[in-house]
Design an enzyme around this catalytic site. Sequence first.
Site, PDB file in Angstrom:
ATOM      1  CE  LYS A 119      -4.217  -1.955   2.083  1.00 12.71           C
ATOM      2  NZ  LYS A 119      -5.186  -1.853   3.335  1.00 12.71           N
ATOM      3  CE  LYS A 200      -9.856 -12.312  -1.686  1.00 13.69           C
ATOM      4  NZ  LYS A 200      -9.360 -12.482  -0.018  1.00 13.69           N
ATOM      5  CE  LYS A 203     -13.583  -3.315   0.576  1.00  8.65           C
ATOM      6  NZ  LYS A 203     -14.703  -3.544   1.547  1.00  8.65           N
TER       7      LYS A 203
END
Length: 334
Positions: A119, A200, A203
């Site tokens: 991230k 995967k 969202k």
Amino acid sequence: MPGYAVALVARVFSGIQPSGALHLGNLLGAVRNWVEDQHTDDSIFCVVDLHALTVPQDPATLRTATVQLSQLLMASGLDPAICTLFVQSHVPEHAELSWLMECTVSFGELRRMTQFKDKSDRSEFVSAALFTYPALMAADILLYDTDRVPVGDDQRQHLELARDIAGRFNGRYGDTFVVPEAAIPRAGARVMDLQNPTAKMSKSLESPLGTVYVLDELRDIERKIKRAVTDTDGEVRYDPSNKPGVSNLLSILAACTGRSPEEAAAGYSQYGPLKADTAEAVVETLRPIQSRYSELADDPAESARLLAIGAERAREVAGPVLDRARAAVGLLPR
């Protein structure tokens, strides 16, 4: 004797962030299992809005997303009369115990967390909270004397760290926390992107045709599934390594119809009927959820009332655990 009570029924804790809309992978991989767990275990489920703040958020969007996600969880089958469902920031014990966890975990352990590396590499602004996120996650879990935590592969490292923190705290200050175990999610845990079935469903990814959201228009859901990537050999079998697209459809169909992917593959010789049946199964799975969500969205005061009850119930458990931890480290009683 340990300082914590031994539960006669296993206590399960899990949380979900209100960052982005709930999608099919969340529903089939996690929420459906939560709905089952609430009938057999002492189940505590949390909308982790404090975790969402680790990256910049628009305040109005966060408020709306938190309410919507809470309502979708209820619409999906979580019953506030059976389980404890609440919003993380409504239980201040989470933030306070997080500080004790930060004082117990090492800088090196936090630096090794792969999610932080991923991230932070994608962000211009990296908050300190993104770095210490696993300490708050540990607090979330340990506050409730949790026995089992349903986790996917992406969160397993964080749970292992929570176990390490609990063990270290207990070793320093005496038995204070239950050391939780990972609960392996049941079938349907990994729903992949329809356009990139090696990734995967997420969202956070910009894949409008690859992600099915629980509140998508039903005709759009059908269209997305019928356009799902498969392969060129035309054979229908469950083989995630060599046929990821077909296997993803079979996994989704199986999860929606209560079968194994291998059972779901029986009788198909072409991709068209498989896609059509998968689309129908998903639509029929989501139709009642969307209907119930509409009812909840029309009565926001009732949703707020139910979440307040959940927060009060959560604090009844979390308060004594926090007091135990405060006393263990030498903080004066309030």
